[in-house]
Design a protein around this motif. Structure first.
Motif, mmCIF file in Angstrom:
data_model
loop_
_atom_site.group_PDB
_atom_site.id
_atom_site.type_symbol
_atom_site.label_atom_id
_atom_site.label_comp_id
_atom_site.label_asym_id
_atom_site.label_seq_id
_atom_site.Cartn_x
_atom_site.Cartn_y
_atom_site.Cartn_z
ATOM 1 N N ALA A 99 40.837 36.516 44.259
ATOM 2 C CA ALA A 99 39.890 35.914 43.321
ATOM 3 C C ALA A 99 39.422 34.555 43.813
ATOM 4 O O ALA A 99 38.245 34.194 43.657
ATOM 5 N N TYR A 104 36.548 39.461 43.433
ATOM 6 C CA TYR A 104 37.059 39.799 42.105
ATOM 7 C C TYR A 104 37.296 41.301 41.952
ATOM 8 O O TYR A 104 38.237 41.715 41.280
ATOM 9 N N TYR A 130 38.957 37.774 35.537
ATOM 10 C CA TYR A 130 38.250 38.040 36.790
ATOM 11 C C TYR A 130 36.925 38.757 36.542
ATOM 12 O O TYR A 130 35.932 38.531 37.247
#
Length: 494
Positions: A99, A104, A130
């Protein structure tokens, strides 16, 4: 009662007592046998109860519990729970790193694939976070991706510049090299300005037929994508004694580092050039790397690669230049076994680099000018690169031209460009020259065999550019503040 009757009755009583005694002794004996058997079983269980038993199928099973083993079972359950918790923490840490590098999708996929996901609220919350962060990303314009490049870094300015202006090697280093002091300041400035390293393969997609289309780069608002490359990471013989690293290697911790010999002859291992320095910087600043990608290393082959003497000349000792002849005089025992070891070590370093986000490109085997070289000359050179460099780095579809040359003008490669047609047929899809403008990206089509290409200009961040054109790098860093005072001035003109 007469005497005979009394004797008969006495004999009967004696027989009865003998039977009773015999029965009693038999019972006692049986009881002793049973007791002995019980003792054997108890002792066996107490001594060997913790050992595994074997079933008729030959599979080991845990022994039956005996007094005192309850704590061992509890400890096993505790250890198992601790391992599960550790695995969950590791997965969370890996997802957090993805991330931080704007991947993501990768972070969410990793968490959702964990066996603990359904019961772990922290993982579930991270996936929600996320997903929101991904939705905030914006598409970065591919045509505005800048590409900066360096050569090997100068570690010791006293040795690099000590011979003064007029020494051919010193003048060349002053023009096209960057000192470690300058490089670290440039990278820090670019990080502070929001630049993020991306791959050339983030900028484009190449299918199995060699067709090249635009890629997609998603970054937070305000971040800026750039490509980082380094030319000639071969640690040429001519650089010996001028204060540059000797080679790249894998250290005792399994990390790629430089070997560097200082002025006193001490051999040091550390971050003495771009590759290990960037590795360390990304560990501390993971958001400097897009999806874990780092730079691209453009290699020639005539002196070997990465500081290893891997070219065929070091095996055959044929067609040697003066530097190679001098090197063999210093290494008279270098034989075929040593040559094979150099190739193995170089490949191991290249594999380790690729595993941590680095890529490789051809810089032509002999550092040739493709604009001036004939088609036949390019073919001969490319065959050498494909034979002696490509197998060590695992191949590539990128060629970064030496001397900043190119195969054609800015209007693009055409169907009658024989040099392009040949290189395309050899698997090269991405082409880079030296343009020095802020950014220049071109996608070509309608060329031979229906193939396509991506073409990108690069910017040299070296002594020449910083001295003569500081305004051309203002978007990246302050050249006057970064310029190493150890450099002889004026920097020799090109």
């Amino acid at each position: 009662m007469d005497e005979n009757e009394r004797q008969r009755r006495a004999r009967l009583r004696m027989k009865k007592r003998r039977r009773q005694v015999l029965i009693g002794r038999t019972i006692v004996a049986l009881l002793l046998v049973i007791l002995a058997a019980l003792c054997v079983f108890v002792v066996r269980d107490l001594v060997g109860g913790k050992k595994d038993k074997v079933t008729p199928e030959g599979k080991a099973t845990e022994a039956a519990a005996v007094p005192g083993t309850e704590s061992t079972a509890a400890e096993s359950e505790s250890e198992s729970a601790a391992e599960t918790e550790t695995e969950a923490v590791d997965v969370m840490a890996e997802a957090k790193l993805k991330a931080a590098q704007y991947d993501y999708d990768g972070a969410m996929e990793l968490l959702k694939s964990s066996p603990d996901y359904e019961s772990n609220t922290e993982m579930q919350q991270a996936v929600t976070d996320y997903a929101m962060a991904k939705n905030s990303l914006v598409e970065y314009p591919i045509d505005q991706v800048t590409h900066v490049f360096f050569h090997s870094m100068i570690v010791d300015t006293n040795r690099a510049f000590g011979k003064g202006a007029g020494d051919p090697t010193t003048d060349g280093l002053n023009q096209v090299m960057t000192t470690m002091s300058e490089f670290t300041q440039i990278m820090q400035s670019m990080y502070d300005k929001g630049y993020v390293m991306v791959s050339l393969h983030d900028m484009c997609n190449v299918d199995e037929n060699g067709n090249v289309t635009r890629g997609t780069i998603l970054l937070p608002e305000g971040k800026k994508a750039f490509v980082l490359s380094q030319d000639d990471v071969s640690y040429y013989h001519y650089q010996d004694g001028y204060g540059l690293a000797d080679k790249l290697l894998i250290d005792e911790n399994g990390e790629v580092k430089n070997q560097y010999t200082d002025a006193d002859g001490n051999v040091l291992i550390g971050d003495y050039d771009m590759v290990p320095w960037i590795d360390t910087f990304v560990k501390e600043h993971p958001d400097f790397s897009y999806h874990g990608h780092k730079g691209i290393i453009a290699l020639t082959g005539y002196n070997g690669i990465l500081g290893y003497r891997t070219d065929i000349a070091y095996k055959t000792r044929e067609n040697l230049d003066s530097f190679q002849q001098a090197w063999f005089e210093q290494h008279p025992d270098f034989d075929e076994a040593a040559y094979n070891k150099e190739c193995e070590d170089a490949k191991a370093v290249a594999d380790a680099m690729k595993a941590t986000g680095w890529e490789f490109a051809s810089h032509t085997w002999g550092h040739i000018n493709v604009g001036q070289k004939s088609l036949e000359g390019i073919q001969t050179d490319t065959e050498k690169w494909l034979n002696y460099v490509s197998p060590l780095v695992g191949g590539t579809d990128v060629i970064i031209f030496a001397f900043g040359a190119d195969l054609g003008d800015w209007t693009g490669y055409t169907t009658d460009n024989e040099k392009f047609n040949y290189l395309k047929s050899q698997g090269f899809d991405i082409y880079c020259n030296v343009d020095s403008t802020q950014y220049w990206v071109q996608f070509g089509s309608n060329v031979t065999n229906g193939g396509q290409y991506m073409r990108q200009g690069r910017r040299n961040l070296d002594g020449y550019r910083m001295y003569y054109n500081p305004e051309m790098v203002e978007d990246l860093f302050d050249a006057k503040a970064v310029f190493d005072p150890a450099r002889p001035t004026p920097v020799p003109p090109m």
